[in-house]
Design an enzyme around this catalytic site. Structure first.
Site, PDB file in Angstrom:
ATOM      1  N   GLY A   1       0.830  -1.205   0.000  1.00 54.45           N
ATOM      2  CA  GLY A   1       0.000   0.000   0.000  1.00 54.45           C
ATOM      3  C   GLY A   1       0.858   1.245   0.000  1.00 54.45           C
ATOM      4  O   GLY A   1       2.035   1.200   0.379  1.00 54.45           O
TER       5      GLY A   1
ATOM      6  N   GLY B   1       1.874   5.515   4.585  1.00 60.63           N
ATOM      7  CA  GLY B   1       0.933   6.081   5.560  1.00 60.63           C
ATOM      8  C   GLY B   1      -0.440   5.446   5.577  1.00 60.63           C
ATOM      9  O   GLY B   1      -1.360   5.964   6.202  1.00 60.63           O
TER      10      GLY B   1
ATOM     11  N   GLU C   1     -10.465  34.574  -9.338  1.00 64.68           N
ATOM     12  CA  GLU C   1     -11.043  33.483  -8.536  1.00 64.68           C
ATOM     13  C   GLU C   1     -12.563  33.455  -8.676  1.00 64.68           C
ATOM     14  O   GLU C   1     -13.168  32.382  -8.713  1.00 64.68           O
ATOM     15  CB  GLU C   1     -10.638  33.619  -7.061  1.00 64.68           C
ATOM     16  CG  GLU C   1      -9.142  33.487  -6.795  1.00 64.68           C
ATOM     17  CD  GLU C   1      -8.513  32.227  -7.380  1.00 64.68           C
ATOM     18  OE1 GLU C   1      -9.198  31.194  -7.491  1.00 64.68           O
ATOM     19  OE2 GLU C   1      -7.325  32.289  -7.761  1.00 64.68           O
TER      20      GLU C   1
ATOM     21  N   ASP D   1      -3.175  27.464 -14.860  1.00 69.52           N
ATOM     22  CA  ASP D   1      -4.496  26.989 -15.312  1.00 69.52           C
ATOM     23  C   ASP D   1      -4.388  26.467 -16.747  1.00 69.52           C
ATOM     24  O   ASP D   1      -4.922  25.407 -17.078  1.00 69.52           O
ATOM     25  CB  ASP D   1      -5.513  28.140 -15.308  1.00 69.52           C
ATOM     26  CG  ASP D   1      -5.721  28.695 -13.908  1.00 69.52           C
ATOM     27  OD1 ASP D   1      -5.501  27.938 -12.948  1.00 69.52           O
ATOM     28  OD2 ASP D   1      -6.107  29.877 -13.781  1.00 69.52           O
TER      29      ASP D   1
HETATM   30  P1  ATP Z   1       5.052   3.696   5.537  1.00 68.83           P
HETATM   31  O1  ATP Z   1       4.835   2.941   4.272  1.00 68.83           O
HETATM   32  O2  ATP Z   1       5.447   5.119   5.290  1.00 68.83           O
HETATM   33  O3  ATP Z   1       5.909   2.993   6.532  1.00 68.83           O
HETATM   34  P2  ATP Z   1       2.692   2.760   6.833  1.00 68.83           P
HETATM   35  O4  ATP Z   1       1.759   2.281   5.790  1.00 68.83           O
HETATM   36  O5  ATP Z   1       3.456   1.744   7.589  1.00 68.83           O
HETATM   37  O6  ATP Z   1       3.624   3.867   6.235  1.00 68.83           O
HETATM   38  P3  ATP Z   1       1.790   3.553   9.375  1.00 68.83           P
HETATM   39  O7  ATP Z   1       3.134   3.895   9.897  1.00 68.83           O
HETATM   40  O8  ATP Z   1       1.197   2.281   9.823  1.00 68.83           O
HETATM   41  O9  ATP Z   1       1.829   3.632   7.804  1.00 68.83           O
HETATM   42  O10 ATP Z   1       0.761   4.708   9.667  1.00 68.83           O
HETATM   43  C1  ATP Z   1       1.167   5.930  10.216  1.00 68.83           C
HETATM   44  C2  ATP Z   1       0.112   6.445  11.133  1.00 68.83           C
HETATM   45  O11 ATP Z   1      -1.062   6.787  10.393  1.00 68.83           O
HETATM   46  C3  ATP Z   1      -0.369   5.439  12.144  1.00 68.83           C
HETATM   47  O12 ATP Z   1       0.450   5.415  13.264  1.00 68.83           O
HETATM   48  C4  ATP Z   1      -1.738   5.958  12.478  1.00 68.83           C
HETATM   49  O13 ATP Z   1      -1.664   7.009  13.393  1.00 68.83           O
HETATM   50  C5  ATP Z   1      -2.215   6.551  11.168  1.00 68.83           C
HETATM   51  N1  ATP Z   1      -3.073   5.616  10.430  1.00 68.83           N
HETATM   52  C6  ATP Z   1      -2.830   5.071   9.224  1.00 68.83           C
HETATM   53  N2  ATP Z   1      -3.849   4.298   8.824  1.00 68.83           N
HETATM   54  C7  ATP Z   1      -4.760   4.336   9.799  1.00 68.83           C
HETATM   55  C8  ATP Z   1      -6.041   3.732   9.994  1.00 68.83           C
HETATM   56  N3  ATP Z   1      -6.572   2.926   9.070  1.00 68.83           N
HETATM   57  N4  ATP Z   1      -6.700   3.991  11.136  1.00 68.83           N
HETATM   58  C9  ATP Z   1      -6.175   4.806  12.063  1.00 68.83           C
HETATM   59  N5  ATP Z   1      -4.984   5.402  11.960  1.00 68.83           N
HETATM   60  C10 ATP Z   1      -4.278   5.185  10.842  1.00 68.83           C
END
Ligand code: ATP
Length: 643
Positions: free
Chosen positions: A234, A237, A456, A531
C-alpha cells in the site's frame, strides 16, 4: 493561481495523536550481564586507566637526568641543595639562580666513589636515603604495567565480543552482526484493531493469522499450513506498520520490528548474520510475529539492480529466503513484510511458501477517512461543532497518516492560541494548511488584488454553473503556498473514474479565471499560466489516451512499445505525422470549445461575477454557503432553515 479541485497534497509524516502513542518504546531483547561480571569489567578498566596514568606520570616526571660528572661539578660549585640515595640511583635538587632549583636524577658509578660522602658533608647538602626494597618493587611494577595494559585490553575486548557488547554503553562495535530488530511484548502494544479504522478486508485476512498465533496447536492437529509470510502492499501512511503491530497485540505475541535497510551495512555478510540472529531470537520466544518494513530495500529483484552493495543485499535476501524455508510447521512464527513497491520485488520472495499471501491497503475512501478522523479525535478535546464529515469530504487522497497529522495540526493550533477545545475552524485551518500550504503575507497592491478577486470569482462562478462539476467548497484570495488565491471544489463521492462531460467541465472551470480577467479588464495576465498548463494536459490525455474524440476514434496514441516497425523514424511515436497534427488540432479544438462555454457563462452572469469579486475583496474567503447566499439567496435561506 490554483483552479478548482487542483489542490496538490503534500505527503506528510505521521505525528502525535496516534493510538500507538501510549505504547512503551520498543526495547531490544536484553540479557543484562551478571553483577559480578560487570564489577570485574569495571575493575579491569580502572586498572588500565591507572596503569596508563602511572606510566605517563613516571615517564613524564619533570626531574632532569644528568651525568654523574655533571652532578659532581654542581656539588663542587656548591649548587646542590639535597640528595636522596635509592639503590644505584641518586636524585635531588640543585640551584641555578638564587631562588631557582632544578630536580635531577643520576646513576651512581659501579665502583664506589669514596670522595662522594665527604664532599656532600663539606658542602652542607641535606642527605636522605630510600630503602633498596621499595625501589625494587617500584621497578617491577613499572616493568609490568605495559603488560598489564595489554592483557586488560585483551580481556575486556574478548568479553565484549562474547557478550555482544551488552553492559557497555552503546553496545560497542561488536554488536555489528546482532539483529537490530526491536522487540515489544504483545501485551505492551497499546494499539488494537479498534484503533484501526477502515481496512476491513485487510483485518479479515489477518484474522486467520491471529487465530493461528493464539492457538497454533489447533492448526497443527489438523495439518493445516498457515502462510509463513504476508506481504502488506500500500502507499505510504496507509497503516501497514499499524496493522502489523495491532495483529501482534491481538494475538498477544512478541513483535519484532525492523526495516529492510537496517539489515544492510557496508560490509558483505553483516545483513545475512543480522537476519539469522533475528530469526534465532524469534524462535526462542515463538509464537512470535516478525515485521519487516520496506522489504523492497533488500528484496528487489536480484538481477535488476547493479552497483555497490549489491552483494550484501543479495546475501541478505538469500538469508531471508533460507530462514523462511527453514521454518517447520511447528514454529509459530509469522513474518509480515510491507512495501509500496511490489513491482520491484524478487519473484523468489513472493512464490508459494514465502510471502505468498498479499494484502492490499488502499488510500481510504470518504467513509474510511471519517472513521480515521474519529479514531484520532478520540484523544483530543473536541468541541461539538467539529464537522468531521466535511473534513473527510475535503481530504480526497489523504492517507491515514495524513489525517492523523491534520488532527494533530488542529490541536497544536488551538493550544497555541490558548483554547481548551478544538473547534471546526481549527480543523479547517489545519486542512487548508496541509492541502494548500502555509499562509503567505500578501504583497499585492490594490489593482492586483482586484484582478485576483475577479480571477477566482471567474473560476467559482463557472464551477457553480457547470452541470457536471463538483460542488464548490471554498474560494479565497488569501495567498497560500505558491498560489495568490484558490477555488476549491468538493466531490460528493470519491471518484475513481471520470466521465467525458465531467472532464470537459473541469477544463471550462480551469479557464474561468482567465476568461473573467478578459471580460473585466479587457486583457489577460500571466497569472493564468498554471491553469492553461493543466487544461492543456487534461485535454491531451482525453484526446490521446482516453479515446474521447470523434475524429481520432477509440484509439490510444500513448504506447510507443506497441508501435509498428520503423516508429523510431517518427521520434519514438507510434503514429504518423498526419495523426500527430490531427491530435494537436483536436486538443486545441477541445480547449477552445470549453473556453467558449466558460465565456458564455460569465458574460451572461456578469452581475454575479461582480457580486462574488466584491465579496472576496471584502471578506477574502467565501465558503460554499456564502456563495449560495450571494447567488441564490432564496434557496440558501431554505437550506439553512432545514439544517
Ligand atoms: P510507511 O509505508 O510510510 O511505513 P505505513 O503504511 O506503515 O507507512 P503507518 O506507519 O502504519 O503507515 O501509519 C502511520 C500512522 O497513520 C499510524 O500510526 C496511524 O496514526 C495513522 N493511520 C494510518 N492508517 C490508519 C487507519 N486505518 N486507522 C487509524 N490510523 C491510521
Amino acid at each position: 493561481m490554483l483552479a478548482a479541485g487542483q489542490s496538490t497534497k503534500p505527503h506528510m509524516a505521521a505525528t502525535g495523536q496516534d493510538p500507538q502513542a501510549g505504547d512503551k518504546p520498543p526495547q531490544a531483547p536484553q540479557n543484562p550481564p551478571p553483577p559480578f561480571q560487570r564489577w570485574l569489567d569495571l575493575f579491569i578498566i580502572t586498572l588500565m586507566f591507572l596503569s596508563l596514568a602511572t606510566l605517563f606520570d613516571t615517564r613524564g616526571s619533570r626531574s632532569e637526568e644528568i651525568p654523574y660528572s655533571e652532578f659532581t661539578e654542581h656539588l663542587r660549585n656548591d649548587q646542590v641543595a639535597s640528595v636522596t640515595f635509592r639503590g644505584d640511583r641518586l636524585s635531588g635538587t640543585y640551584r641555578v639562580e638564587i631562588d631557582q632549583f632544578i630536580e635531577f636524577s643520576t646513576t651512581l658509578p659501579p665502583i664506589e666513589d669514596a670522595e662522594l660522602l665527604p664532599l656532600l658533608v663539606e658542602h652542607s647538602v641535606v642527605l636522605e636515603a630510600d630503602t633498596a626494597q621499595q625501589s625494587g618493587l617500584m621497578l617491577v611494577l613499572l616493568n609490568l604495567l605495559p603488560w598489564l595494559l595489554i592483557i586488560g585490553i585483551f580481556v575486556v575486548s574478548s568479553r565484549m565480543m562474547r557478550g555482544g557488547g551488552k553492559g557497555f554503553p552503546g553496545g560497542g562495535m561488536f554488536t555489528f552482526t546482532k539483529s537490530k530488530a526491536r522487540l515489544t511484548r504483545g501485551e505492551d502494544i497499546k494499539v488494537g484493531y479498534d484503533d484501526i479504522a477502515g481496512l476491513k478486508a485487510a483485518k479479515d485476512d489477518l484474522g486467520e493469522v491471529i487465530d493461528f498465533l493464539r492457538h497454533p496447536e489447533k492448526y497443527r492437529a489438523i495439518g493445516a499450513r498457515i502462510p509463513k509470510g504476508i506481504l502488506l502492499i500500500g502507499p505510504p501512511g496507509t497503516g501497514k506498520t499499524l496493522l502489523a503491530r495491532a495483529t501482534a497485540a491481538e494475538a498477544g505475541v512478541p513483535f519484532f520490528s525492523i526495516t529492510g535497510s537496517e539489515f544492510v551495512e557496508m560490509f558483505v555478510g553483516v545483513g545475512a548474520s543480522r537476519v539469522r540472529d533475528m530469526y534465532k531470537q524469534a524462535r526462542e520466544v515463538a509464537p512470535a510475529l516478525i515485521f519487516i518494513d520496506e522489504i523492497d530495500s533488500v528484496g528487489r529483484a536480484r538481477s535488476s539492480a547493479a552497483g555497490l552493495g549489491n552483494d550484501e543485499r543479495e546475501q541478505t535476501l538469500n538469508q531471508i529466503l533460507a530462514e523462511m524455508d527453514g521454518f517447520s510447521g511447528d514454529e509459530a512464527i509469522v513474518v509480515i513484510a510491507a512495501t509500496n513497491r511490489p513491482d520491484i520485488l524478487d519473484t523468489a520472495l513472493t512464490r508459494p511458501g514465502r510471502f505468498d499471501r498479499k494484502v492490499m491497503l488502499d488510500l481510504p475512501q470518504r467513509q474510511a477517512r471519517l472513521d480515521i478522523l474519529k479514531v484520532h479525535t478520540r484523544k483530543v478535546a473536541m468541541s461539538d461543532d467539529a464537522d468531521l464529515e466535511r473534513i473527510a469530504a475535503g481530504t480526497v487522497g489523504f492517507s491515514g497518516a495524513d489525517l492523523a497529522n491534520l488532527v494533530n495540526e488542529a490541536a497544536l493550533l488551538a493550544a497555541r492560541e490558548g483554547r481548551d477545545r478544538v473547534d471546526n475552524s481549527y480543523l479547517e485551518r489545519a486542512r487548508d494548511k496541509v492541502v494548500l500550504g502555509e499562509l503567505r503575507e500578501s504583497l499585492l497592491n490594490e489593482d492586483e488584488r482586484r484582478r485576483t478577486a475577479y480571477h477566482e470569482a471567474g473560476h467559482a462562478l463557472t464551477a457553480y454553473h457547470m452541470p457536471h462539476a463538483d460542488a464548490l467548497r471554498k474560494v479565497s484570495i488569501i495567498p497560500r503556498g505558491m498560489a495568490l488565491g484558490f477555488t476549491e471544489q468538493m466531490p460528493a463521492e470519491d471518484k475513481l473514474n471520470y466521465g467525458q462531460h465531467y472532464l470537459e467541465d473541469r477544463i471550462a472551470i480551469m479557464l474561468g479565471g482567465r476568461c473573467a480577467e478578459q471580460l473585466v479588464f479587457d486583457e489577460v495576465s500571466s497569472g493564468a499560466a498554471n491553469d492553461l498548463q493543466q487544461a492543456t494536459v487534461l485535454a491531451r490525455h482525453m484526446v490521446k489516451e482516453w479515446g474521447m474524440n470523434e475524429s481520432l476514434g477509440p484509439l490510444n496514441f500513448d504506447s510507443p512499445e506497441q508501435s509498428f516497425p520503423g516508429h523510431e523514424l517518427l521520434g519514438g511515436r507510434a503514429y504518423s505525422e498526419h495523426t500527430a497534427e490531427l491530435i494537436d488540432d483536436e486538443v486545441s479544438q477541445l480547449v477552445l470549445k470549453n473556453e467558449a462555454r466558460t465565456r458564455a457563462v460569465l458574460t451572461d452572469r456578469r452581475e454575479q461575477l461582480d457580486l462574488i469579486a466584491t465579496a472576496l475583496l471584502e471578506k477574502e474567503s467565501l465558503s460554499d454557503k456564502d456563495i449560495g447566499a450571494l447567488l441564490d439567496p432564496a434557496t440558501e435561506a431554505e437550506n439553512s432553515v432545514a439544517d
